[in-house]
Design a protein around this motif. Structure first.
Motif, PDB file in Angstrom:
ATOM      1  N   THR A   1       0.852  -1.186   0.000  1.00  0.00           N
ATOM      2  CA  THR A   1       0.000   0.000   0.000  1.00  0.00           C
ATOM      3  C   THR A   1       0.887   1.235   0.000  1.00  0.00           C
ATOM      4  O   THR A   1       2.021   1.201   0.483  1.00  0.00           O
ATOM      5  CB  THR A   1      -0.916   0.040   1.238  1.00  0.00           C
ATOM      6  N   VAL A   2       0.349   2.322  -0.532  1.00  0.00           N
ATOM      7  CA  VAL A   2       1.082   3.574  -0.611  1.00  0.00           C
ATOM      8  C   VAL A   2       0.224   4.668  -0.002  1.00  0.00           C
ATOM      9  O   VAL A   2      -0.970   4.751  -0.276  1.00  0.00           O
ATOM     10  CB  VAL A   2       1.408   3.936  -2.082  1.00  0.00           C
ATOM     11  N   HIS A   3       0.839   5.492   0.848  1.00  0.00           N
ATOM     12  CA  HIS A   3       0.158   6.625   1.449  1.00  0.00           C
ATOM     13  C   HIS A   3       0.928   7.876   1.045  1.00  0.00           C
ATOM     14  O   HIS A   3       2.114   7.997   1.348  1.00  0.00           O
ATOM     15  CB  HIS A   3       0.110   6.503   2.967  1.00  0.00           C
ATOM     16  N   ILE A   4       0.252   8.792   0.378  1.00  0.00           N
ATOM     17  CA  ILE A   4       0.898  10.030  -0.074  1.00  0.00           C
ATOM     18  C   ILE A   4       0.410  11.163   0.812  1.00  0.00           C
ATOM     19  O   ILE A   4      -0.785  11.360   0.980  1.00  0.00           O
ATOM     20  CB  ILE A   4       0.584  10.317  -1.549  1.00  0.00           C
ATOM     21  N   SER A   5       1.341  11.900   1.373  1.00  0.00           N
ATOM     22  CA  SER A   5       0.981  12.997   2.260  1.00  0.00           C
ATOM     23  C   SER A   5       0.549  14.210   1.446  1.00  0.00           C
ATOM     24  O   SER A   5       0.683  14.257   0.229  1.00  0.00           O
ATOM     25  CB  SER A   5       2.165  13.360   3.149  1.00  0.00           C
ATOM     26  N   SER A   6       0.072  15.210   2.153  1.00  0.00           N
ATOM     27  CA  SER A   6      -0.349  16.444   1.492  1.00  0.00           C
ATOM     28  C   SER A   6       0.843  17.333   1.154  1.00  0.00           C
ATOM     29  O   SER A   6       0.675  18.378   0.541  1.00  0.00           O
ATOM     30  CB  SER A   6      -1.329  17.203   2.387  1.00  0.00           C
ATOM     31  N   ALA A   7       2.042  16.924   1.544  1.00  0.00           N
ATOM     32  CA  ALA A   7       3.226  17.753   1.287  1.00  0.00           C
ATOM     33  C   ALA A   7       3.426  17.990  -0.202  1.00  0.00           C
ATOM     34  O   ALA A   7       3.830  19.078  -0.612  1.00  0.00           O
ATOM     35  CB  ALA A   7       4.468  17.112   1.887  1.00  0.00           C
ATOM     36  N   HIS A   8       3.129  16.999  -1.019  1.00  0.00           N
ATOM     37  CA  HIS A   8       3.311  17.161  -2.466  1.00  0.00           C
ATOM     38  C   HIS A   8       2.404  18.268  -3.005  1.00  0.00           C
ATOM     39  O   HIS A   8       2.849  19.130  -3.760  1.00  0.00           O
ATOM     40  CB  HIS A   8       3.030  15.849  -3.191  1.00  0.00           C
ATOM     41  N   SER A   9       1.147  18.252  -2.599  1.00  0.00           N
ATOM     42  CA  SER A   9       0.241  19.298  -3.090  1.00  0.00           C
ATOM     43  C   SER A   9       0.642  20.660  -2.544  1.00  0.00           C
ATOM     44  O   SER A   9       0.507  21.674  -3.238  1.00  0.00           O
ATOM     45  CB  SER A   9      -1.208  18.979  -2.740  1.00  0.00           C
ATOM     46  N   ASP A  10       1.162  20.697  -1.316  1.00  0.00           N
ATOM     47  CA  ASP A  10       1.645  21.964  -0.757  1.00  0.00           C
ATOM     48  C   ASP A  10       2.814  22.502  -1.566  1.00  0.00           C
ATOM     49  O   ASP A  10       2.882  23.702  -1.860  1.00  0.00           O
ATOM     50  CB  ASP A  10       2.073  21.785   0.703  1.00  0.00           C
ATOM     51  N   VAL A  11       3.735  21.627  -1.937  1.00  0.00           N
ATOM     52  CA  VAL A  11       4.897  22.041  -2.742  1.00  0.00           C
ATOM     53  C   VAL A  11       4.428  22.545  -4.102  1.00  0.00           C
ATOM     54  O   VAL A  11       4.925  23.560  -4.601  1.00  0.00           O
ATOM     55  CB  VAL A  11       5.905  20.881  -2.894  1.00  0.00           C
ATOM     56  N   GLN A  12       3.466  21.861  -4.706  1.00  0.00           N
ATOM     57  CA  GLN A  12       2.970  22.285  -6.017  1.00  0.00           C
ATOM     58  C   GLN A  12       2.294  23.652  -5.929  1.00  0.00           C
ATOM     59  O   GLN A  12       2.461  24.498  -6.813  1.00  0.00           O
ATOM     60  CB  GLN A  12       2.001  21.244  -6.584  1.00  0.00           C
ATOM     61  N   THR A  13       1.551  23.895  -4.850  1.00  0.00           N
ATOM     62  CA  THR A  13       0.904  25.192  -4.665  1.00  0.00           C
ATOM     63  C   THR A  13       1.947  26.296  -4.497  1.00  0.00           C
ATOM     64  O   THR A  13       1.837  27.360  -5.112  1.00  0.00           O
ATOM     65  CB  THR A  13      -0.011  25.151  -3.424  1.00  0.00           C
ATOM     66  N   LEU A  14       2.965  26.031  -3.684  1.00  0.00           N
ATOM     67  CA  LEU A  14       4.028  27.015  -3.497  1.00  0.00           C
ATOM     68  C   LEU A  14       4.767  27.290  -4.799  1.00  0.00           C
ATOM     69  O   LEU A  14       5.109  28.435  -5.105  1.00  0.00           O
ATOM     70  CB  LEU A  14       5.011  26.535  -2.429  1.00  0.00           C
ATOM     71  N   LYS A  15       5.002  26.233  -5.564  1.00  0.00           N
ATOM     72  CA  LYS A  15       5.696  26.378  -6.840  1.00  0.00           C
ATOM     73  C   LYS A  15       4.886  27.249  -7.797  1.00  0.00           C
ATOM     74  O   LYS A  15       5.428  28.123  -8.479  1.00  0.00           O
ATOM     75  CB  LYS A  15       5.943  25.000  -7.442  1.00  0.00           C
ATOM     76  N   ALA A  16       3.576  27.028  -7.841  1.00  0.00           N
ATOM     77  CA  ALA A  16       2.712  27.829  -8.718  1.00  0.00           C
ATOM     78  C   ALA A  16       2.684  29.286  -8.265  1.00  0.00           C
ATOM     79  O   ALA A  16       2.729  30.203  -9.097  1.00  0.00           O
ATOM     80  CB  ALA A  16       1.300  27.250  -8.736  1.00  0.00           C
ATOM     81  N   ASN A  17       2.623  29.506  -6.948  1.00  0.00           N
ATOM     82  CA  ASN A  17       2.615  30.875  -6.431  1.00  0.00           C
ATOM     83  C   ASN A  17       3.940  31.576  -6.685  1.00  0.00           C
ATOM     84  O   ASN A  17       3.976  32.768  -6.965  1.00  0.00           O
ATOM     85  CB  ASN A  17       2.304  30.884  -4.938  1.00  0.00           C
ATOM     86  N   PHE A  18       5.040  30.838  -6.585  1.00  0.00           N
ATOM     87  CA  PHE A  18       6.360  31.415  -6.803  1.00  0.00           C
ATOM     88  C   PHE A  18       6.528  31.878  -8.244  1.00  0.00           C
ATOM     89  O   PHE A  18       7.234  32.846  -8.508  1.00  0.00           O
ATOM     90  CB  PHE A  18       7.440  30.392  -6.444  1.00  0.00           C
ATOM     91  N   ALA A  19       5.845  31.210  -9.167  1.00  0.00           N
ATOM     92  CA  ALA A  19       5.945  31.598 -10.577  1.00  0.00           C
ATOM     93  C   ALA A  19       5.385  32.995 -10.815  1.00  0.00           C
ATOM     94  O   ALA A  19       5.743  33.652 -11.791  1.00  0.00           O
ATOM     95  CB  ALA A  19       5.217  30.580 -11.445  1.00  0.00           C
ATOM     96  N   HIS A  20       4.516  33.466  -9.904  1.00  0.00           N
ATOM     97  CA  HIS A  20       3.901  34.785 -10.068  1.00  0.00           C
ATOM     98  C   HIS A  20       4.654  35.895  -9.346  1.00  0.00           C
ATOM     99  O   HIS A  20       4.260  37.047  -9.422  1.00  0.00           O
ATOM    100  CB  HIS A  20       2.451  34.745  -9.576  1.00  0.00           C
ATOM    101  N   VAL A  21       5.733  35.554  -8.649  1.00  0.00           N
ATOM    102  CA  VAL A  21       6.528  36.560  -7.954  1.00  0.00           C
ATOM    103  C   VAL A  21       7.344  37.319  -8.998  1.00  0.00           C
ATOM    104  O   VAL A  21       8.018  36.700  -9.825  1.00  0.00           O
ATOM    105  CB  VAL A  21       7.462  35.903  -6.912  1.00  0.00           C
ATOM    106  N   PRO A  22       7.276  38.640  -8.977  1.00  0.00           N
ATOM    107  CA  PRO A  22       8.021  39.393  -9.992  1.00  0.00           C
ATOM    108  C   PRO A  22       9.528  39.249  -9.818  1.00  0.00           C
ATOM    109  O   PRO A  22      10.025  39.099  -8.707  1.00  0.00           O
ATOM    110  CB  PRO A  22       7.583  40.842  -9.768  1.00  0.00           C
ATOM    111  N   GLU A  23      10.212  39.292 -10.931  1.00  0.00           N
ATOM    112  CA  GLU A  23      11.669  39.234 -10.919  1.00  0.00           C
ATOM    113  C   GLU A  23      12.214  40.535 -10.339  1.00  0.00           C
ATOM    114  O   GLU A  23      11.510  41.537 -10.252  1.00  0.00           O
ATOM    115  CB  GLU A  23      12.199  39.053 -12.349  1.00  0.00           C
ATOM    116  N   VAL A  24      13.457  40.518  -9.931  1.00  0.00           N
ATOM    117  CA  VAL A  24      14.104  41.736  -9.449  1.00  0.00           C
ATOM    118  C   VAL A  24      14.157  42.726 -10.603  1.00  0.00           C
ATOM    119  O   VAL A  24      14.495  42.366 -11.730  1.00  0.00           O
ATOM    120  CB  VAL A  24      15.526  41.413  -8.941  1.00  0.00           C
TER     121      VAL A  24
END
Length: 104
Positions: free
Chosen positions: A42-65
């Motif tokens: 059996t495999v149990h996947i934590s919510s950490a993966h979805s949290d990382v994906q959400t952070l990654k998507a949000n980071f893409a919208h951060v303006p560059e310097v």
């Protein structure tokens, strides 16, 4: 890459996989209430993966310097033409500290 189904692979695992969880009994239900079949992994996947994906998507919208603005300011500082208003700097520091202390 193609996989040839006729290729015989060496048996790298000589013993079957065993349940290593403490207190786990064969045929016992897991936390989701599903009873796995005997001998099945059996495999149990934590919510950490979805949290990382959400952070990654949000980071893409951060303006560059804003490199052009930073470079222009650096040139003014190095040439001695940058004269910040000390009153405005002090007010900004106090306002920022007030915001931080009201949050915590």
């Amino acid at each position: 890459m193609k996989i040839d189904p006729r290729t015989v692979l060496p048996d790298v695992q000589s013993t079957p996989v065993k349940n290593s969880r403490a207190g786990a009994q064969p045929g016992a239900k897991d936390s989701s209430g599903v009873k796995p079949a005997a001998g099945e992994d059996t495999v149990h996947i934590s919510s950490a993966h979805s949290d990382v994906q959400t952070l990654k998507a949000n980071f893409a919208h951060v303006p560059e310097v804003r490199a052009a603005k930073v470079n222009a300011l650096q040139q003014r500082v190095h040439s001695g033409n940058y004269k910040p208003d000390s009153q405005k700097v002090a007010d900004a520091i106090i306002a920022e500290q007030s915001k931080r202390s009201s949050k915590g």
